[in-house]
Structures are given as C-alpha cells and as structure tokens.
Design an enzyme around this catalytic site. Structure first.
Site, short mmCIF file in Angstrom:
data_model
loop_
_atom_site.label_atom_id
_atom_site.label_comp_id
_atom_site.label_asym_id
_atom_site.label_seq_id
_atom_site.Cartn_x
_atom_site.Cartn_y
_atom_site.Cartn_z
CE LYS A 1 -3.06 -2.29 3.29
NZ LYS A 1 -3.44 -2.28 4.72
N GLY A 2 2.12 1.09 0.38
CA GLY A 2 2.96 2.25 0.66
C GLY A 2 3.09 3.24 -0.48
CG ASP B 1 14.54 -1.73 4.80
OD1 ASP B 1 15.57 -2.34 5.05
OD2 ASP B 1 13.92 -1.08 5.65
CG PHE C 1 10.36 2.88 11.61
CD1 PHE C 1 9.10 3.41 11.35
CD2 PHE C 1 10.57 1.52 11.41
CE1 PHE C 1 8.07 2.60 10.91
CE2 PHE C 1 9.54 0.71 10.97
CZ PHE C 1 8.29 1.25 10.72
CB VAL C 2 11.25 7.03 6.99
CG1 VAL C 2 12.59 7.66 7.27
CG2 VAL C 2 11.40 5.84 6.06
NE ARG D 1 -0.56 2.22 4.98
CZ ARG D 1 0.40 1.37 4.67
NH1 ARG D 1 1.42 1.76 3.94
NH2 ARG D 1 0.36 0.11 5.08
#
Ligand code: PRP
Length: 195
Positions: free
Chosen positions: A55-56, A115, A164-165, A177
């Site tokens: 979904k990102g 990542d 952690f973004v 989000r």
C-alpha cells in the site's frame, strides 16, 4: 486570521510521534515533478504501464502519475513482507496480482521505499518471466545501508538514513500514511520503554 489558528499549518501539523521531518511536502512535490519529467523523456512514444506496489506507494503514484504528461496506464499489486514488525522478513506474499498481462509493455514498478531489496528482487523475477518490453523501477526512498540483495534502481527520489521513516504513504502498524511529509518515527513508539 489570528496566530493561533495559523500555527498548525506553519508547522505542517507535526505529528507528536515524529522525531523530525526529513522531507517536507514541498520538497517531495519538487522531487516528484522532477521524476515525472525524466519518465516523460524516457518513455516518450512508448506504451508505459505504471505498477504501484501497495500500500505504501499509493500516495507517491497518485502524485507521480499527475507529474507524467505522456499517455500511460496504471495497475496495482499488493504484497506484504513486514507485518507489524519494523524489519523485513524477506518473505514476500502476493496479496493481489495485476489485473492485466504485461507482456510486450514497458513496465515501471513504483515503490515507496527499498530497504533490504527482497520485495523488489522477488517482483522483478516474477515480472521478468511475463516478458515485458522493459522492466524498470522508480522508488521515492532508498535506504541503501539496509540492502541485502542487489537491485537495479533506475530512479530514486531521496536516499534515507537507517531510521524508521513514516508519512507520504509509509506506515508503522498501518498508521501515519496520511502525513503530508516524510519524518522519522520516535523510537519509543515502536520500542516502548526506549525513551
Ligand atoms: C514495504 C515497502 C516495500 C518493502 C520494502 O512494504 O512498501 O514494498 O516494504 O522492503 P524490502 O526492500 O526490505 O523488501 P510493506 O510490506 O511494509 O507493505 P506496505 O507497502 O503495505 O506498507
């Protein structure tokens, strides 16, 4: 308008769980416009298919497709690798496959962040086997310090440190989000007791 009511907009409604802002909404928009222009030039006269990895990447593709002026289509693929953890398991599950075949088309995978690289390594293998005319990758964020497998990235919006973004599509436990900027999540949110 008095000062008090204008304040949240000036501060970009900084969420209390954000340690600091890495990229403001304006910086992101500038970069996305730049990527759109490069994509326009590269795919001029070609049948371009943007494939968003849900979904990102949903916020990124919504802006990117409007920054691209050449005709193109979009499709969506849903994967899952992280669950509620903060690091990749390396296991990629396809939750929803593409609606259309990609054979003979110029496919451009649209990611929010790379990542370890496991998700894209898997997806590029999967899609290559479907014989597209070309297969490339655009990611808004790249975290090269975490890479475990080599990925040929064609375009990157920004490189990010190993933190952690969240925001602009990126989540922690499915939240944040909707932040219009990209920020670093406070460690006490994902490691309670660490403050
Ligand atoms: C995130 C991100 C990439 C992947 C990158 O997805 O959107 O798809 O992880 O990690 P990797 O390079 O280590 O494989 P996630 O599984 O968190 O799902 P989401 O996009 O729905 O948030």
């Amino acid at each position: 308008m008095n000062k008090k009511s204008a304040e949240p907009r000036v501060q970009e409604q900084l969420c209390r769980d954000v340690e600091r802002v890495l990229f403001s909404a304006d910086e992101i928009q500038d970069r996305v416009r730049g990527l759109g222009k490069q994509i326009d030039e590269r795919y001029a006269g070609k049948e371009l298919l943007l494939i968003a990895i849900l979904k990102g990447s949903v916020v990124f593709i919504a802006d990117l497709m409007r920054a691209i002026t050449i005709p193109h289509e979009v499709d969506f693929l849903a994967t899952s690798s992280y669950g509620a953890s903060t690091s990749s398991t390396g296991i990629v599950r396809i939750l929803k496959d593409l609606n259309e075949p990609i054979g003979g088309r110029h496919a451009l995978l649209v990611e929010d962040i790379i990542d370890s690289g496991h998700t894209l390594a898997y997806l590029t293998r999967l899609f290559s086997a479907r014989n597209p005319a070309s297969l490339e990758v655009v990611t808004l964020l790249d975290k090269p310090s975490r890479r475990e497998v080599e990925i040929d990235l064609f375009w990157t919006g920004f490189s990010v440190p190993d933190e952690f973004v969240i925001g602009y599509g990126l989540d922690f436990n499915q939240k944040y989000r909707n932040l219009p900027y990209i920020g670093v999540l406070k460690s006490e949110v994902y490691q309670p007791g660490s403050e």
